[in-house]
Structure formats: structure tokens, C-alpha cells
Design an enzyme around this catalytic site. Structure first.
Site, mmCIF file in Angstrom:
data_model
loop_
_atom_site.group_PDB
_atom_site.id
_atom_site.type_symbol
_atom_site.label_atom_id
_atom_site.label_comp_id
_atom_site.label_asym_id
_atom_site.label_seq_id
_atom_site.Cartn_x
_atom_site.Cartn_y
_atom_site.Cartn_z
ATOM 1 N N TYR A 160 0.834 -1.199 0.000
ATOM 2 C CA TYR A 160 0.000 0.000 0.000
ATOM 3 C C TYR A 160 0.873 1.255 0.000
ATOM 4 O O TYR A 160 1.859 1.351 0.719
ATOM 5 C CB TYR A 160 -0.922 0.041 1.228
ATOM 6 C CG TYR A 160 -1.552 1.403 1.396
ATOM 7 C CD1 TYR A 160 -2.621 1.780 0.590
ATOM 8 C CD2 TYR A 160 -1.031 2.332 2.289
ATOM 9 C CE1 TYR A 160 -3.167 3.041 0.682
ATOM 10 C CE2 TYR A 160 -1.575 3.609 2.395
ATOM 11 C CZ TYR A 160 -2.640 3.949 1.591
ATOM 12 O OH TYR A 160 -3.164 5.204 1.675
ATOM 13 N N HIS A 213 -2.697 1.665 7.214
ATOM 14 C CA HIS A 213 -3.892 1.365 6.410
ATOM 15 C C HIS A 213 -4.675 0.179 6.956
ATOM 16 O O HIS A 213 -5.034 -0.748 6.227
ATOM 17 C CB HIS A 213 -3.534 1.157 4.939
ATOM 18 C CG HIS A 213 -4.531 1.785 4.008
ATOM 19 N ND1 HIS A 213 -5.401 1.056 3.233
ATOM 20 C CD2 HIS A 213 -4.815 3.087 3.749
ATOM 21 C CE1 HIS A 213 -6.165 1.868 2.530
ATOM 22 N NE2 HIS A 213 -5.831 3.111 2.832
#
Length: 403
Positions: A160, A213
């Protein structure tokens, strides 16, 4: 009475999808609001066209609070990302109209400026630690005082926050959702190495941030926060799934690394416990997904009572309309902390001409009346909607996991 006589939804894709609401009043003044919900854009389009616009026509554009309460309380099915994003678009557009009629930038109507500018942070990422640090140096050269660092994790095919186009990160793509692979153990070994190298290379005068995240459990997040303490992060973002408010209590017991969360929050009830118990330091709720300027100012005032500062989400899944609205909000609240700023592509900036500008690590909304942003409808029409999905995540054994 200043009647709303027209409201329309504009969908455009100058590199990624954006949804815009444009309201026109009886005296010809128009206002714009962002209604973009990444990966679920058309759900908001339908909500606006089918359920909200018919109820908007004929209402007094001056009565912003009353309109807000009508759609929030009157819907019965309160809250949720689709409804609150649609409501935010209406709210932004009405504030835009009111400030235009007053002949002043919106922040002046919100009480005036509390600071000279809005400190922002950029995103430095790379496949390796060395690549990430090289990108961070570019942000330093541009005058940024705060930089988020993300790097590839050895042994994982993708991570990510890491993209080929460094300045314009966009995780959503077409066809079906991309399936990523995640390993908590590999990540926890790698992340402290990134910040050890970054602090040594970039020095002590730059604020460093990191986004997990939603990938960890509370005890894993506590361990990571403890491991990162020597590198003095400005904040550690979204360490655990945001709805797990009680989990932040466990994280707090194990680390003094500042915590940030909230980009998916839509109301104060999503973060009431976090704020009251001072389990976070920065609230990442956005003007767009938290019901607009009207509602976010109430949440920020509540946070201010508990020494929690704002740190609004500002990735490229929000159009320049939201960025402008966020800057007026940031400039006018006393407990501002930091503003995320991912630069939009030149195509997006052309579709949404705006008055805000960057200089020396700060953004300023400008002095144009209203929000200081518009939409070029003719140009927007050249970029039709393209279906796109956010990725999904699996563990190495194939188990579905948080993206």
C-alpha cells in the site's frame, strides 16, 4: 428568500472519477460541492439524483443548517458513507454560494483565519528504502516540512502507498478489484528500518508520517508504535481498523507515538470514544465524507475540548473542490494540526480551476469569493466515467484481509 432553482450532478474522469454537484439559485449564483466516494461513485450519483435533488428545489439556499438537518434527520436511515458524502456535496455548494454573495472567501465567514497558511504533508514512496528516501528529498526541495513515507516490503509483490507514478498515487483501477498480498510479520520487521534510515538521511527538522492502512491488531500496533518511538513520528495513521475504537486504548498503553485515524468516519459517533478518552492525537475525518463543512466543524469543536487536533484526509480521491473546502476549514479552526496534500494531475486541475496555491510547505485557499474553485463543464465532458475499484487484500495463505 434565495431559492434553489436547479441542481445537477456532473461525473468526470480526468485520470480518476470525480462526482460534482452544482446548485443554482434564483439570482443566478452557483455553488459547487464534491460528491466523490472512491470506488462507489455511482451510488452517490443515484442518491443525489433520485433522493436529494427533488427535495432541494425550492428551498432557501441561505438556510444551510436547516437544509443539513432536513437531509440528515429526514432520511431516517442516518449516516453511512453514501448519504454523508451526498450531504457534504450539498453543504459545500451552499457555503460556496453564501460566501460568494458575501463577496469574501469562505474562511472569513467561518470566523476568519487562525493562521497564515495550512501546513501540508506530501507522500514519498518507493520500492526500496533508498527509493523512498530519494523521493522524500524531492519533497524537501519543494519546501515540505512534513512527509509521509511508504516503501515496498521485501517478500511482498506490492505494498500500500507505493506506485509507479510517485506524485499521483491512485490505487483504484478498472475491471475487477486488484488482489494484493499482505504479511504482518514481514511488514513489522521492515517498517522500523525505513524510519531509522529516513531519520538519519533526512535529519531532525522534517516531520515524518506513516500509514498502516488498517492492517494490524491493537497489540501489533502497540509494538510497532514502540519500535518507531526513537524516530519521533508526527503520527502513525490507521494502525488498526477504524471502527475498533476500544482497540486504541490498548495501543495507547504500549506507545507514545502519536496516533491518527478517521478518513472513513462519517459522524462524531464514529470517533466519540476516541476523542473523549484521548485515544488519538489527530482526527483524519474529511469535509467530504463527514457530512460537509457544517458537520466537520462541530466534530472539530468537540475534538478541541479534548486536545485532539485535525489532520484531514486529502488524497487524490477527493477533487480540488474538497481540497479547497478543507483549506477554508483548516484555516479557520483553532485545533488544526496538519493537512494531507496529494497533488492532482494537470488534467484534473484544468477541469477544476482553483484559487488555492502552495508555497514553502503550506497551502492557502486564496482570496476569491466562495470556495475559490469551479468546474469547467465542457472540459469535464471530455472525460467520461470509467468504472474503477479499490484493491482488496489477502494474507499469504489466501485469507481475505483488510486493505
Amino acid at each position: 428568500m434565495l431559492k434553489i432553482i436547479d441542481a445537477k450532478v456532473i461525473v468526470t474522469c480526468p485520470g480518476r472519477n470525480f462526482v460534482t454537484l452544482k446548485i443554482t439559485t434564483s439570482d443566478g449564483v452557483t455553488g459547487v460541492g464534491d460528491a466523490t466516494l472512491n470506488g462507489r461513485e455511482l451510488a452517490v450519483v443515484s442518491y443525489l439524483r433520485d433522493h436529494m435533488i427533488p427535495c432541494l428545489i425550492g428551498r432557501d439556499a441561505h438556510r444551510i443548517e436547516d437544509v443539513w438537518q432536513f437531509f440528515y434527520r429526514g432520511s431516517y436511515w442516518r449516516g453511512g458513507p453514501v448519504a454523508m458524502t451526498a450531504l457534504a456535496a450539498v453543504d459545500m455548494a451552499l457555503w460556496d454560494i453564501k460566501a460568494k454573495l458575501a463577496g469574501m472567501p469562505l474562511y472569513q465567514l467561518l470566523g476568519g483565519a487562525c493562521r497564515e497558511g495550512v501546513m501540508v504533508y506530501g507522500h514519498a514512496n518507493g520500492e526500496t528504502i533508498e527509493d523512498t528516501i530519494a523521493e522524500a528529498r524531492k519533497y524537501q526541495a519543494l519546501g515540505y516540512k512534513a512527509i509521509r513515507l511508504q516503501s515496498g516490503v521485501p517478500g511482498l509483490p506490492s505494498t500500500y502507498g507505493v506506485s509507479g507514478d510517485k506524485m499521483f498515487y491512485e490505487p483504484a483501477d478498472g475491471n475487477l478489484p486488484t488482489e494484493n498480498v499482505w504479511s504482518t510479520s514481514k511488514y513489522l520487521k521492515h517498517a522500523p528500518k525505513l524510519f531509522e534510515a529516513a531519520r538519519e538521511a533526512l535529519g531532525d527538522d522534517v516531520h515524518l508520517l506513516h500509514d498502516v492502512h488498517h492492517r494490524l491488531t491493537p497489540i501489533e500496533a502497540g509494538r510497532l508504535g514502540k519500535d518507531l518511538e526513537p524516530y519521533r513520528l508526527f503520527w502513525l495513521e490507521d494502525a488498526v481498523p477504524a471502527e475498533n475504537q476500544a482497540g486504541f486504548r490498548l495501543i495507547r498503553q504500549h506507545t507514545t507515538t502519536p496516533l491518527a485515524v478517521g478518513e472513513i468516519f462519517s459522524h462524531v459517533w464514529d470517533c466519540k470514544q476516541l476523542i473523549e478518552e484521548q485515544l488519538i492525537d489527530y482526527l483524519r475525518a474529511t469535509v467530504l465524507h463527514a457530512g460537509g463543512i457544517t458537520n466537520l466543524r462541530k466534530i472539530a469543536a468537540f475534538a478541541d475540548l479534548h486536545h485532539v487536533r485535525t489532520g484531514c484526509h486529502g488524497a487524490t480521491d477527493l477533487s480540488p473542490i474538497t481540497m479547497a473546502a478543507a483549506l477554508h476549514f483548516d484555516l479557520s479552526v483553532s485545533n488544526f494540526g496538519l493537512q494531507e496534500y496529494m497533488r492532482h494531475t494537470p488534467e484534473t486541475d484544468a477541469v477544476f480551476p482553483h484559487a488555492y496555491s502552495y508555497k514553502d510547505g503550506m497551502l492557502h485557499p486564496g482570496e476569491a469569493p466562495g470556495l475559490g474553485v469551479d468546474i469547467d463543464e465542457a472540459l469535464a465532458g471530455q472525460y467520461p466515467y470509467k468504472r474503477a475499484y479499490l484493491p482488496v487484500n489477502r494474507l499469504e495463505d489466501g485469507t481475505m484481509y483488510n486493505w
